[in-house]
Scaffold this motif. Structure first.
Motif, short mmCIF file in Angstrom:
data_model
loop_
_atom_site.label_atom_id
_atom_site.label_comp_id
_atom_site.label_asym_id
_atom_site.label_seq_id
_atom_site.Cartn_x
_atom_site.Cartn_y
_atom_site.Cartn_z
N PRO A 16 0.76 -1.21 0.05
CA PRO A 16 0.01 -0.08 0.02
C PRO A 16 0.86 1.27 0.00
O PRO A 16 2.03 1.06 0.54
CB PRO A 16 -0.70 -0.14 1.28
N CYS A 17 0.23 2.32 -0.53
CA CYS A 17 0.94 3.66 -0.35
C CYS A 17 0.65 4.18 1.07
O CYS A 17 -0.53 3.89 1.53
CB CYS A 17 0.23 4.42 -1.47
N HIS A 44 4.83 -2.36 4.44
CA HIS A 44 4.23 -0.95 4.49
C HIS A 44 5.56 -0.19 4.87
O HIS A 44 6.52 -0.70 5.70
CB HIS A 44 3.17 -0.83 5.53
N THR A 45 5.60 1.09 4.81
CA THR A 45 6.56 2.07 5.32
C THR A 45 6.18 2.33 6.86
O THR A 45 5.15 2.16 7.30
CB THR A 45 6.68 3.16 4.38
N GLN A 46 6.95 3.03 7.47
CA GLN A 46 6.83 3.72 8.85
C GLN A 46 5.91 4.82 8.75
O GLN A 46 5.23 4.76 9.86
CB GLN A 46 8.07 3.74 9.62
N GLY A 64 12.18 0.48 5.56
CA GLY A 64 12.40 1.89 5.36
C GLY A 64 12.52 2.80 6.62
O GLY A 64 13.06 3.67 6.55
N GLY A 65 12.27 2.18 7.74
CA GLY A 65 12.59 2.81 9.00
C GLY A 65 11.95 4.15 9.14
O GLY A 65 10.57 4.12 8.60
N SER A 66 12.44 5.06 9.35
CA SER A 66 11.66 6.46 9.28
C SER A 66 12.25 7.29 8.39
O SER A 66 12.45 8.54 8.40
CB SER A 66 12.05 7.03 10.83
N MET A 67 12.37 6.72 7.26
CA MET A 67 12.86 7.55 6.07
C MET A 67 12.17 8.68 5.62
O MET A 67 12.60 9.43 5.01
CB MET A 67 13.19 6.64 4.85
N PRO A 92 14.99 -1.29 -0.10
CA PRO A 92 14.57 -2.12 1.04
C PRO A 92 13.45 -3.32 0.82
O PRO A 92 13.36 -4.24 1.59
CB PRO A 92 14.16 -0.98 2.14
N PHE A 93 12.66 -2.85 -0.27
CA PHE A 93 11.79 -3.71 -0.64
C PHE A 93 12.08 -4.87 -1.24
O PHE A 93 11.69 -6.05 -0.98
CB PHE A 93 10.55 -3.03 -1.48
#
Length: 455
Positions: A16-17, A44-46, A64-67, A92-93
């Motif tokens: 998801p975005c 998902h991203t953070q 992605g951590g807190s990118m 990272p994906f």
């Protein structure tokens, strides 16, 4: 866990975005596909990450951590945000998928399903030779608009009122226009190409709304198209909101007359000037109708919009107004007291309003909102559209038209008729239900072919 996954039809990875308007349909799709027998992993991203405890049936992986600490850091520039997001997520994906394939608790990945704006997923899936399907969270009309814009550069001001070739009910100003900055053109091209090259396209739209456009897209892309929408109606009790919602407004709505309330919300991203906020406020006040208004804390160029509303406005509307910072929109639109939705016409808001038979008063701001608003007002004819320059007398007049005039009565009738078509589409044997069955068979067939080729 391993035993349960082996009992299911296959393992789907969904990407998801992190924007709330995109996260919601993807989570609804995840719930829908899980109900059809698939194991689901959400990567998902953070930023705006889903609360995993709300979805015990899914597995989750974070990249992605807190990118990307916040969307607001990009000053409302959606295209710049998406450009940075895609650049930072690809590596990272890729690493995440490789690790997943090596872990014993995960069954082999059957398919990657990614939001069209997360186009980095396409390159990674192709590199790892994974089958991929794209989810479009906007309308088919928006996709057609992007394809037209990709072929023609007609964004000069004098031409904005001209009709679009092949679509005479659309004007150039109704196309999904953004800025002409370099990153905008690059992002739109990547989104378009990431959709066009996928093995199939899932759409959060309906055949009964856009069947002619879906036929055109199928003929151009030569891949299956699965309009499953409205995704939120397949599992309406399933909450996907990543923002905090105020529930107390339902009790206030219970006290209002049927079809009397104007619900006002411009989504999670749209901002306005202080002048626009005040024109909107006094237009609502002067209309005489009760209204429920979502005023986000940062809606006026990062400032608190509620604090900018004058004391005179509050005094004039106290008995028939309720203001909230965020609301459970699907519940609100389904409430019997709602008679009109004043909206920016993001696609989620548009299709949710159509699904509940609520007429719209359209004030589109950017991108696909313009083409959605034009379809609402001139194709499906279930709403009216305000001019870009917001004036209180226009807001007042449009609301009164919808609630009092003969034109408004006809718009309400058409909205209810369109809702019936949506309901039929979702029933067994209806178009959305049939497309879901076809999608399940399609994914299962592809998985079988991949398994045989690897044997």
């Amino acid at each position: 866990m391993e035993r349960k996954q082996k009992e299911r039809k296959g393992h789907l990875v969904l990407v998801p975005c992190p924007l709330p308007s995109h996260m919601s349909p993807m989570l609804h799709l995840a719930k829908l596909l899980h109900s059809q027998g698939f194991s689901i992993t959400i990567i998902h991203t953070q930023l705006n990450s889903p609360n995993e405890s709300h979805y015990p049936e899914f597995s989750f992986e974070s990249i992605g951590g807190s990118m990307l600490e916040s969307y607001s850091a990009f000053d409302g520039d959606v295209m710049l945000f998406l450009s940075k997001l895609n650049m930072k997520c690809e590596t990272p994906f890729h690493e995440c998928l490789v690790k997943m394939q090596l872990r014993c608790q995960y069954t082999p990945i059957s398919c990657i399903i990614y939001d069209a704006v997360m186009y980095f997923s396409a390159a990674v899936a192709d590199d790892l030779k994974l089958f991929r399907i794209v989810l479009r969270t906007s309308s088919a009309a928006n996709y057609i608009g992007l394809s037209i814009l990709d072929e023609s550069d007609f964004v000069s001001e004098p031409r904005m009122e001209e009709p679009v070739a092949g679509f005479p009910f659309l004007r150039i100003k109704d196309m999904p226009l953004f800025s002409t900055q370099k990153h905008t053109r690059e992002v739109l091209t990547c989104i378009y190409n990431g959709t066009r090259t996928a093995s199939a396209i899932i759409w959060n739209s309906l055949w009964c709304l856009e069947h002619a456009l879906f036929e055109k897209i199928k003929n151009e892309t030569l891949v299956p198209v699965f309009p499953l929408g409205p995704l939120q109606k397949h599992c309406s009790s399933f909450s996907t909101n990543v923002l905090s919602e105020e529930q107390g407004c339902i009790a206030w709505l219970d006290k209002q007359a049927p079809s009397s309330v104007v619900y006002v919300s411009f989504g999670s991203v749209v901002t306005m000037t202080e002048d626009e906020l005040l024109e909107m406020a006094w237009g609502l006040a002067n209309s005489g109708q009760p209204f429920l208004w979502v005023v986000r804390a940062c809606v006026v160029n990062g400032s608190d919009g509620v604090e900018m509303l004058p004391r005179e406005f509050h005094e004039a509307t106290r008995s028939r107004c309720r203001i909230a910072s965020w609301l459970p929109q699907q519940k609100i639109l389904a409430h019997t007291s709602i008679g009109c939705f004043l909206t920016h016409n993001g696609w989620n808001s548009t299709i949710e309003s159509i699904a509940e038979g609520v007429p719209m008063l359209c004030w589109p701001r950017v991108g696909d909102q313009r083409v959605n608003a034009r379809f609402v007002s001139h194709v499906w004819r279930v709403g009216l559209q305000l001019e870009d320059r917001l004036l209180r007398e226009d807001v007042e007049s449009a609301i009164q038209t919808l609630f009092i005039d003969e034109e408004g009565i006809e718009i309400h009738k058409r909205a209810k008729e369109l809702k019936k078509k949506v309901d039929i589409s979702l029933r067994q044997g209806g178009a959305s239900s049939e497309f879901l069955s076809r999608l399940v068979k399609y994914i299962s067939l592809q998985e079988t072919m991949i398994r045989l080729s690897n044997a």
